[in-house]
Design an enzyme around this catalytic site. Structure first.
Site, PDB file in Angstrom:
ATOM      1  N   HIS A 155       3.478  -6.041 -12.104  1.00 56.54           N
ATOM      2  CA  HIS A 155       2.182  -5.608 -11.573  1.00 56.54           C
ATOM      3  C   HIS A 155       1.287  -5.172 -12.733  1.00 56.54           C
ATOM      4  O   HIS A 155       1.774  -4.610 -13.716  1.00 56.54           O
ATOM      5  CB  HIS A 155       2.382  -4.455 -10.581  1.00 56.54           C
ATOM      6  CG  HIS A 155       1.143  -4.163  -9.795  1.00 56.54           C
ATOM      7  ND1 HIS A 155       0.088  -3.450 -10.320  1.00 56.54           N
ATOM      8  CD2 HIS A 155       0.778  -4.516  -8.540  1.00 56.54           C
ATOM      9  CE1 HIS A 155      -0.875  -3.375  -9.410  1.00 56.54           C
ATOM     10  NE2 HIS A 155      -0.485  -4.007  -8.316  1.00 56.54           N
ATOM     11  N   ASN A 188       1.979  -2.975  -0.830  1.00 59.17           N
ATOM     12  CA  ASN A 188       2.433  -2.261  -2.025  1.00 59.17           C
ATOM     13  C   ASN A 188       1.909  -0.829  -1.916  1.00 59.17           C
ATOM     14  O   ASN A 188       0.722  -0.590  -2.109  1.00 59.17           O
ATOM     15  CB  ASN A 188       1.884  -2.959  -3.280  1.00 59.17           C
ATOM     16  CG  ASN A 188       2.219  -2.197  -4.551  1.00 59.17           C
ATOM     17  OD1 ASN A 188       2.978  -1.224  -4.522  1.00 59.17           O
ATOM     18  ND2 ASN A 188       1.650  -2.634  -5.664  1.00 59.17           N
ATOM     19  N   TRP A 189       2.819   0.083  -1.597  1.00 61.03           N
ATOM     20  CA  TRP A 189       2.400   1.468  -1.358  1.00 61.03           C
ATOM     21  C   TRP A 189       2.112   2.206  -2.670  1.00 61.03           C
ATOM     22  O   TRP A 189       1.626   3.337  -2.643  1.00 61.03           O
ATOM     23  CB  TRP A 189       3.457   2.215  -0.546  1.00 61.03           C
ATOM     24  CG  TRP A 189       3.608   1.718   0.870  1.00 61.03           C
ATOM     25  CD1 TRP A 189       2.990   0.635   1.436  1.00 61.03           C
ATOM     26  CD2 TRP A 189       4.430   2.290   1.898  1.00 61.03           C
ATOM     27  NE1 TRP A 189       3.377   0.499   2.747  1.00 61.03           N
ATOM     28  CE2 TRP A 189       4.265   1.499   3.060  1.00 61.03           C
ATOM     29  CE3 TRP A 189       5.310   3.385   1.954  1.00 61.03           C
ATOM     30  CZ2 TRP A 189       4.925   1.768   4.254  1.00 61.03           C
ATOM     31  CZ3 TRP A 189       5.973   3.660   3.150  1.00 61.03           C
ATOM     32  CH2 TRP A 189       5.776   2.867   4.279  1.00 61.03           C
ATOM     33  N   LYS A 190       2.479   1.594  -3.792  1.00 61.49           N
ATOM     34  CA  LYS A 190       2.284   2.223  -5.110  1.00 61.49           C
ATOM     35  C   LYS A 190       2.901   3.629  -5.117  1.00 61.49           C
ATOM     36  O   LYS A 190       3.919   3.832  -4.469  1.00 61.49           O
ATOM     37  CB  LYS A 190       0.799   2.207  -5.483  1.00 61.49           C
ATOM     38  CG  LYS A 190       0.219   0.780  -5.374  1.00 61.49           C
ATOM     39  CD  LYS A 190      -1.117   0.596  -6.018  1.00 61.49           C
ATOM     40  CE  LYS A 190      -1.556  -0.859  -5.875  1.00 61.49           C
ATOM     41  NZ  LYS A 190      -2.810  -1.156  -6.557  1.00 61.49           N
ATOM     42  N   GLY A 194      -2.687  -3.225  -1.379  1.00 59.61           N
ATOM     43  CA  GLY A 194      -2.487  -1.845  -1.807  1.00 59.61           C
ATOM     44  C   GLY A 194      -3.058  -0.880  -0.784  1.00 59.61           C
ATOM     45  O   GLY A 194      -2.447  -0.584   0.238  1.00 59.61           O
ATOM     46  N   GLY A 195      -4.269  -0.394  -1.051  1.00 58.28           N
ATOM     47  CA  GLY A 195      -4.890   0.643  -0.224  1.00 58.28           C
ATOM     48  C   GLY A 195      -4.811   0.408   1.278  1.00 58.28           C
ATOM     49  O   GLY A 195      -4.433   1.308   2.037  1.00 58.28           O
ATOM     50  N   GLU A 222      -0.549  -2.752 -13.096  1.00 56.99           N
ATOM     51  CA  GLU A 222      -0.457  -1.320 -13.422  1.00 56.99           C
ATOM     52  C   GLU A 222       0.758  -1.033 -14.302  1.00 56.99           C
ATOM     53  O   GLU A 222       0.735  -0.124 -15.125  1.00 56.99           O
ATOM     54  CB  GLU A 222      -0.426  -0.503 -12.108  1.00 56.99           C
ATOM     55  CG  GLU A 222      -1.813  -0.490 -11.468  1.00 56.99           C
ATOM     56  CD  GLU A 222      -1.826  -0.391  -9.949  1.00 56.99           C
ATOM     57  OE1 GLU A 222      -0.796  -0.048  -9.352  1.00 56.99           O
ATOM     58  OE2 GLU A 222      -2.897  -0.677  -9.362  1.00 56.99           O
TER      59      GLU A 222
HETATM   60  P1  13P Z   1      -5.675  -2.782  -3.545  1.00 58.96           P
HETATM   61  O1  13P Z   1      -5.436  -3.560  -2.277  1.00 58.96           O
HETATM   62  O2  13P Z   1      -5.688  -1.311  -3.317  1.00 58.96           O
HETATM   63  O3  13P Z   1      -6.853  -3.303  -4.286  1.00 58.96           O
HETATM   64  O4  13P Z   1      -4.389  -3.040  -4.479  1.00 58.96           O
HETATM   65  C1  13P Z   1      -3.968  -4.327  -4.688  1.00 58.96           C
HETATM   66  C2  13P Z   1      -2.677  -4.289  -5.403  1.00 58.96           C
HETATM   67  O5  13P Z   1      -2.626  -3.906  -6.570  1.00 58.96           O
HETATM   68  C3  13P Z   1      -1.473  -4.692  -4.681  1.00 58.96           C
HETATM   69  O6  13P Z   1      -0.380  -4.817  -5.519  1.00 58.96           O
END
Ligand code: 13P
Length: 251
Positions: free
Chosen positions: A97, A10-12, A234-235, A99
């Site tokens: 998600h 998930n590149w956000k 994510g990261g 967020e």
């Molecule tokens: P991180 O791996 O950066 O903690 O993020 C997880 C995430 O929210 C994936 O959707």
């Protein structure tokens, strides 16, 4: 029952054209060489879907978006419909998600409506759930995730069109990961709730991903757990080397 592991990035809200194209190309080339025992998915922001789709051409790496509208088309300024995502070459869409639940006040009822629209458009969905730190401290992790599953997952969900992602909110982007045992406890519980909702056969085959500071150092231990069927990352998905290292941990 063996479930095919899914490793999803998930590149956000990260990436511009040039670096994203390079990242996607590197992942595509490396996945082709590694031939992992897992499905691989990347979910860039809307603006990069077409660029990333082109960069992934010829590889098995799949494409996903991070949200969609409940509507197919029309006067909904700023929204993107599931039909448009399908048209752009998406296989998956991430929904609910934390967020989005926080930043956009998305309720489980809305998440379910989005999931129904996405499934009707022929997309697969990754429905996210997870408790906050306060909820965990109050001993409510299982209660909260049960409620989210019951209210967010549509009855039309099957093991082939729906994936669940358990992402404890306190572990997202914090470097603090749930221990494999804590994560497994929730995953096993979620599978039980899914069985009540969708039947045991579907629940046994449905994949439940873990998300929240998954990285090369902890991926193997998490993925070794019986009910953890992959990761939503994510990261660490923004660096090809880290993402690939996680993928390489899949047995
Ligand atoms: P991180 O791996 O950066 O903690 O993020 C997880 C995430 O929210 C994936 O959707």
């Amino acid at each position: 029952m063996s479930r095919k592991v899914l490793i999803a990035g998930n590149w956000k809200m990260n990436g511009l054209m040039a670096d994203s194209q390079a990242l996607a190309k590197e992942i595509a080339v490396k996945v082709k060489a590694l031939r992992p025992n897992a499905e691989v998915l990347v979910c860039p922001p809307f603006t990069l879907l077409t660029t990333v789709k082109k960069a992934l051409r010829g590889s098995k790496v799949m494409l996903g978006a991070q949200d969609c509208s409940t509507f197919d088309k029309g006067a909904h300024t700023g929204d993107v419909s599931p039909i448009q995502l399908k048209d752009a070459g998406c296989d998956y869409v991430i929904l609910g998600h934390s967020e989005r639940r926080t930043d956009h006040k998305e309720s489980s009822t809305l998440v379910k409506a989005k999931a129904e629209s996405a499934l009707n458009a022929g997309l697969k969905v990754i429905i996210c759930i997870g408790e906050t730190l306060d909820e965990r401290k109050a001993g409510k992790a299982l209660e909260v995730t049960s409620k989210q599953i019951k209210a967010s997952v549509p009855s039309m969900s099957t093991a082939s069109n729906t994936v669940i992602a358990y992402e404890p909110v306190w572990a997202i982007g914090t470097g603090q990961t749930a221990t494999p045992d804590d994560a497994e406890e929730v995953h096993a519980h979620v599978r039980k709730v899914l069985a009540e909702k969708l039947g045991k056969g579907v629940a046994t085959r449905m994949r439940i991903l873990y998300g929240g500071s998954m990285k090369p150092a902890n991926a193997a231990d998490l993925l070794a757990k019986e009910d953890i069927d992959g990761g939503l990352i994510g990261g660490a998905s923004l660096k090809a080397a880290d993402f690939m290292e996680i993928i390489s941990k899949v047995k």
